[in-house]
Write a protein that holds these residues in place. Structure first.
Motif, PDB file in Angstrom:
ATOM      1  N   UNK A 414      -3.128  -0.260  -5.398  1.00  0.00           N
ATOM      2  CA  UNK A 414      -3.769   0.898  -4.783  1.00  0.00           C
ATOM      3  C   UNK A 414      -5.230   0.697  -4.459  1.00  0.00           C
ATOM      4  N   UNK A 415      -5.750  -0.483  -4.734  1.00  0.00           N
ATOM      5  CA  UNK A 415      -7.138  -0.783  -4.354  1.00  0.00           C
ATOM      6  C   UNK A 415      -7.199  -2.251  -3.937  1.00  0.00           C
ATOM      7  N   UNK A 416      -8.242  -2.591  -3.194  1.00  0.00           N
ATOM      8  CA  UNK A 416      -8.344  -3.910  -2.567  1.00  0.00           C
ATOM      9  C   UNK A 416      -8.830  -4.951  -3.570  1.00  0.00           C
ATOM     10  N   UNK A 417      -8.000  -5.955  -3.810  1.00  0.00           N
ATOM     11  CA  UNK A 417      -8.335  -7.059  -4.710  1.00  0.00           C
ATOM     12  C   UNK A 417      -8.241  -8.361  -3.920  1.00  0.00           C
ATOM     13  N   UNK A 418      -9.317  -9.125  -3.912  1.00  0.00           N
ATOM     14  CA  UNK A 418      -9.331 -10.379  -3.162  1.00  0.00           C
ATOM     15  C   UNK A 418      -8.407 -11.400  -3.828  1.00  0.00           C
ATOM     16  N   UNK A 419      -7.612 -12.098  -2.985  1.00  0.00           N
ATOM     17  CA  UNK A 419      -6.749 -13.164  -3.465  1.00  0.00           C
ATOM     18  C   UNK A 419      -6.921 -14.385  -2.567  1.00  0.00           C
TER      19      UNK A 419
END
Length: 461
Positions: A414-419
């Motif tokens: 539900x939130x932006x996580x860099x991968x």
């Protein structure tokens, strides 16, 4: 102020006027008003906030999107008239003619003219063929290519005339022309008959200069004029120019899959690179399906180049982010999670005093070969130190230890996580990334379709 006023009338009567009461508020009206205000506020909030489009990661490959108008080379023989006169065609264009089959006649009354007295009745087989021709014409009709109306007219005349050749030929055929060899019948010429792979040049692929002479638009011919042509071999080829990029992709391939945009059919066929007059060309040799495309000189095709398998994601989802390199010897690993590490951070106050603290950091990437981790630079200020556990050795945080990597924003939670992603193949729309990256993506992950729309840790609605 007096609450009552006394008004004098003509009849000397005293009339007492009472004050007007305030209007009462209906509870239903108040509730409706509050709901209306809430809706307006919610609508404004929805319209003003950004909406992020997600994309589900899938396993797959990407296909090369090389598209060309390929030049079709066939073995063609043009048959010319040796007499002059009216011409009538009997064989349907694109049909396979056997040796001795009547194709057309020259002399006498032209078929379809006002003076023609040919009468015939169609057999059930001929009637079915005529209906099929009508259906095909109706489905493929394009008002921008009106010449096909004349082709259809000629095809229908051919069906009708062909049905009467055997029993009535002597009544209207004065100079018949029969197929000298077996082949597919084509009623057009374009000057490219006889072209071979060694004759290829770039100007042949510029269709703005291409002209096609439809032989069935004439009602009369002179001696020496072309009547029709026969495609005498079922083997034919598709040729297209090859640049350096395509050459690299085709190197070492002996077969290739090709899709015909005309009807969306796909075939696999032998491929070779040949030298033309002015450069390198691809040549796809086809040994089937000539009947589908026998009247075409150019065919729009797509070369299907299946490449490396992996996780398929849009190019628009890729972004870049910089991180801090931390050598392995300054890290204490979390035995329960490879995505977290422990660090000892040393900071300095304005008076020069130092203090240390334990930091839990999320790992975004790890280079085992070089021996370092990449973590979020927001955990440090320039000038901070990382202390090696059990020693006094220190590692300073500065711009010199920053490194930029490519990645996407994962929105599973539900939130932006860099991968991090490692691109192993790409075209203009999609790329294939390594599915084995420890800190990368997995199939069915949700990512942001357009990485420019979000920021790190932004909540996704």
């Amino acid at each position: 102020m007096a609450l009552f006023r006394r008004r004098n009338t003509g009849r000397n009567r005293n009339i007492i006027t009472l004050p007007r009461s305030l209007p009462s508020l209906d509870p239903g009206t108040m509730l409706f008003g509050l709901i209306f205000i809430y809706i307006i506020i919610a609508l404004i909030s929805y319209l003003t906030q950004s909406h992020v489009t997600g994309y589900e990661v899938v396993a797959g490959t990407i296909s090369g999107n090389y598209r060309y108008s390929a030049l079709v080379l066939k073995e063609e023989e043009i048959e010319n008239s040796n007499v002059s006169g009216n011409v009538s065609y009997y064989a349907r264009e694109g049909s396979k003619a056997n040796v001795g089959m009547m194709i057309c006649s020259v002399g006498g009354t032209a078929a379809g003219s006002e003076d023609s007295s040919i009468t015939t009745s169609l057999s059930d087989e001929d009637l079915t063929e005529a209906k099929n021709e009508m259906s095909i014409f109706a489905v493929n009709f394009d008002e921008d290519v009106f010449s096909r109306v004349y082709d259809f007219k000629a095809d229908m005349q051919g069906v009708i005339l062909q049905s009467s050749i055997d029993e009535n030929a002597g009544e209207y055929v004065s100079g018949s022309f029969e197929a000298p060899v077996p082949g597919f019948v084509v009623y057009s010429t374009d000057g490219l008959e006889g072209v071979t792979e060694s004759d290829l040049k770039r100007s042949m692929f510029d269709q703005s200069y291409y002209t096609k002479n439809n032989l069935r638009l004439r009602s009369t011919v002179s001696s020496g004029d072309p009547l029709y042509k026969l495609v005498t071999n079922d083997t034919w080829s598709l040729c297209f120019p090859v640049d350096d990029r395509l050459k690299a992709d085709l190197e070492g391939r002996e077969k290739i899959s090709v899709r015909f945009l005309k009807d969306n059919n796909s075939f696999s066929a032998p491929l070779e690179l040949v030298n033309g007059l002015d450069g390198l060309y691809g040549k796809i040799t086809m040994k089937s399906s000539l009947v589908r495309y026998v009247t075409d000189r150019y065919l729009d095709i797509e070369l299907i180049l299946d490449r490396t398998k992996g996780l398929k994601i849009p190019v628009s989802s890729i972004t870049e982010k910089y991180f801090v390199r931390i050598p392995e010897e300054y890290v204490t690993e979390n035995e329960n999670s490879n995505s977290e590490i422990y660090l000892i951070r040393e900071t300095f106050a304005a008076d020069g005093s130092s203090s240390t603290s334990n930091v839990v950091a999320t790992v975004y990437s790890r280079n085992k070969k070089e021996g370092y981790y990449l973590i979020n630079p927001g955990l440090f200020d320039d000038g901070d130190y990382i202390v090696m556990p059990g020693t006094s050795r220190k590692y300073q945080i500065s711009e010199d230890v920053y490194e930029t990597i490519q990645g996407v924003y994962n929105i599973n939670k539900g939130y932006a996580v860099f991968r991090e992603v490692t691109i192993i193949d790409e075209n203009e729309e999609f790329c294939i990334v390594d599915p084995t990256d420890t800190y990368g993506l997995s199939a069915h992950d949700r990512i942001v379709l357009n990485a420019s729309e979000v920021k790190d840790d932004e909540i996704i609605n």
